[in-house]
Design an enzyme around this catalytic site. Sequence first.
Site, PDB file in Angstrom:
ATOM      1  N   ASP A 176      74.228 -62.963   7.092  1.00  0.00           N
ATOM      2  CA  ASP A 176      73.776 -61.999   6.099  1.00  0.00           C
ATOM      3  C   ASP A 176      72.291 -62.293   5.926  1.00  0.00           C
ATOM      4  OD1 ASP A 176      72.951 -60.676   3.806  1.00  0.00           O
ATOM      5  OD2 ASP A 176      74.932 -60.785   2.893  1.00  0.00           O
ATOM      6  N   HIS A 177      71.443 -61.434   6.480  1.00  0.00           N
ATOM      7  CA  HIS A 177      70.034 -61.820   6.573  1.00  0.00           C
ATOM      8  C   HIS A 177      69.376 -61.980   5.202  1.00  0.00           C
ATOM      9  CE1 HIS A 177      69.532 -57.355   6.526  1.00  0.00           C
ATOM     10  NE2 HIS A 177      68.539 -57.668   5.727  1.00  0.00           N
ATOM     11  N   HIS A 182      74.897 -58.077   0.695  1.00  0.00           N
ATOM     12  CA  HIS A 182      73.666 -58.636   0.127  1.00  0.00           C
ATOM     13  C   HIS A 182      73.770 -58.862  -1.390  1.00  0.00           C
ATOM     14  CE1 HIS A 182      72.327 -57.692   4.018  1.00  0.00           C
ATOM     15  NE2 HIS A 182      71.870 -56.478   3.811  1.00  0.00           N
TER      16      HIS A 182
END
Lengths: 429, 507
Positions: free
Chosen positions: B194-195, B257
């Site tokens: 999950d960047h 996010h």
Amino acid sequence: MSTQLTLQAPLDVPPAEVYPYLDRLWNHGLEGTTGAATFTLLIWEPSWLEQQMVRIGRIEGPIRGLERDDLIEAARLITADCDLPFSTAPMDPRLAWKVGQLEGQLEAQDLRGQFIPNAISVHTPRRLITLVPTLDASQSLETMVAAYCPLPDEGGAGAACGDAIVLRGGMEALRQGLPLIQPLIDEALPCWVWWNSSLDEPPEMLEALAPLPRRLVIDTSLGQPARCLDVLVERIEAGQAVNDLNWLRLRSWRESLAMVFDPPSRRDALAHVVQLDIDVEGDHPVKGLLLTAWMADRLGWHLIDSSPAEEPGGINAEFQRTDGTTVRFRQMPVPVGLPKAHPGAIVGLRLICEPADRPALCVILCSESGGCMRLESGGMAAMELVEEVVPLPEENEEMEMARLLGGGHDTTNPLLASAAPLAATILPR
Amino acid sequence: MTTLLTNPLRVGLRQERVITPQCIVIFGASGDLTHRKLVPALFELFRQRRLPSEFAVLGCARRPWSDEEFRSKMGEALANEIADHPSAWEQFSQGLFYEPVDLQQADHLVRLGQRLEGIDRLRATRGNRTFYLSVSPEFYGSGCRALAAAGLLADAERSRVVIEKPFGRDYGSAQQLNKVVQACAKESQVFRIDHYLGKETVQNILVMRFANTIFEPIWNRNYIANVQITAAETVGVEDRAGYYESSGALRDMVQNHLTQILALTAMEPPGRFDAEAIRNEKAKVLQAARLANEDEPWKCCVRGQYSSGGSRARPLSGYRQEPGVNANSTTETYVAMKLFINNWRWQGVPFYLRTGKRLPKRLSEVVLTFRQAPVHLFDAAGGAPTPNQLILRIQPDEGAEIKFEVKAPGSGMRSRPVDMGFSYDDSFGEPSDEGYVRLLADAMLGDPTLYTRSDEVEAAWRLYTPLLELIEESPWQLPVHPYEARTWGPAAADSLLGDDGLGWRRP
């Protein structure tokens, strides 16, 4: 930091049998595991001070070869008996030599090479080879072997991941045992050589243990300053990956100084430095010179001249900034009541910058445990003052070493590679 | 005088772990992510001396490129960076290779295995491999199966697999995918990316909370009245209509996010800083999270979709007019919701989450609003004292801000609110690494702290299951409210807080 003993009791094996024994161990005794594909760690571990202090009964055995609090404490107490200044650092090789002149014949078990600090064992070295010279120079060579594995934090047994080999004996016996070492080093894996002693020791052993491409770890706070810097520079210039624990201990000073200039509003001042003063403990200048050389290199200063100061142990130098302005540098030894473990620890740093059209900026960094009274005095009332205390992390040699092993860098840190030759040039000869 | 020059004393001070000899295998190497994010991140790691000389990148996709073509295409994509560091690129690009691979073809996997052995010999990468699945989500499961069947995941110590988002479409599919993946590899080998977790400021939530003693004692229901988490984008759907139409804001932003930020904000302190301790706490808090009204979920969630807007000079089209979007689309581009966390720390404290496209500002932030002082002793300049707020700015203008009341100058004792701020720019003045730099390095080092574990992913999907079911089965109960592009979302979203006597913070 807790340590652990090897997984099995170390086995005395005749020197000629070490390699065949290990071959049998991994190929038959420990079937199903090939060991960790990590690195070999070769340690020169004389522990002269610990051996001498045990011999005269100032600390109790066994001799373990690790940095230990009771040894540092006892070393500080014995300084006066040895007719050395209070500022003498416990790890100063001169202290070990002086203690060696005191009477005593006590003996203790020698477990060097058999205690593996957790900080190091978590990196699962494939092979630990420790050379432990004894005080008795005539002692013959003994070799011991054990498989080991770090104990997992939360239960569960791990498979054997490496082995530990100890070579113990008098200096001559260890010299004769050197041919045993090369076959024990897997060339497919990196090999680190930790010279955990003074660089004043006979150079043949260092030459024999640390040829290229092995990665070398030394401590330039231990030994004659010129010799320390020369070894460092020679090795770097030869293309060896060299790590210096003395340089690593400067980490918090470099970080603290960089932090002062992190806010963009202060950066311009770095181009206008006119004076740098450093105070160090005792008479070992290398650490202060490495810090100075790092700054000079980063800020593009050119060394014009250096000379001994009038006060004993002090160094004066002049640099030229890229705009031609002179930067005055002065490093002074200061006496301290409770010296750090290693010689030449930095007590304080003062940097004066005079940017055009702005008030001068004076940055003073002080060690957590020392004062900066000398640096705080004199003519700074009109300057903007930034004063910070540099934290001194409670880390020992083994933790520094573990950090290096975990970092895995296979080249010399470029900052050190640039700073070392300059530091060697600043040191008056 | 302020300067934008790099702090010369800062250069090279970071001495981070060098990654062990390694070959990273990127599936989907002809796709956008590879040349926009992954290879630039690897090049950055190389320039930071964090990659060893024994390193290789093997790009894999169906296109029949050669090594040279792959190097050349990556070179074109990184032209700006290369112009500044040509010799570094020269060295780095020697480690770039390409192999045409279709993950569905068993013989391709056999060929891949042979190629990897060749690269091991050529680059001394010692069999350490990170497989990065940058492919369409429907191939995550089959891709893992193919790698496992070819024996490429057999060595749990030396092989890892990184899986891009989205991990599943709902709770059931995430569970199913976890089963498939875990049948192919141990959990310690699986890195679900999950960047957002690679962002410095997201990680800073942990540091703010657990490296300071001043926040933790008040970080609970006794002092905090509500928490708002916002991720606002100014862009529309751009060229992602194909994916976005089937996902929407809930799946695209909230489930991953925003939920990760929620977890970091609300989790209990871990006993130590390691992957398992942190992920245990994140999983626990997500398992304790609930929609504010699970029985009638439409009462605690608002969906929206941007319509045309902008100015006369720069008109913006509505979502349904975007290329590739169904003219009658009911996909949400905005979602706001209210959650509770049923544990001792947070019982009764509402957490409001919102995200949307084509909002007036691009920003992500966490706002903790504290309870009012029990007695108002002073007149407030604004009529009533403003509650204290702690604002964690994730992007842009990264930093933190505390709002509190002080005495307004002059006679009398009137209070007025002021801000006390910390800005990454003012304090550090250096750009942070792109999130992928940190995350790729961690994956290759085998450190999963910033990756999501299977139970976290499932807990996150389970949290939103009532909403997903509602959208699926009776979408009229959760209608998509239109909102004009470049406004702060539909009016119904304001009512979500308005009913509680609150309002969204207007950043």
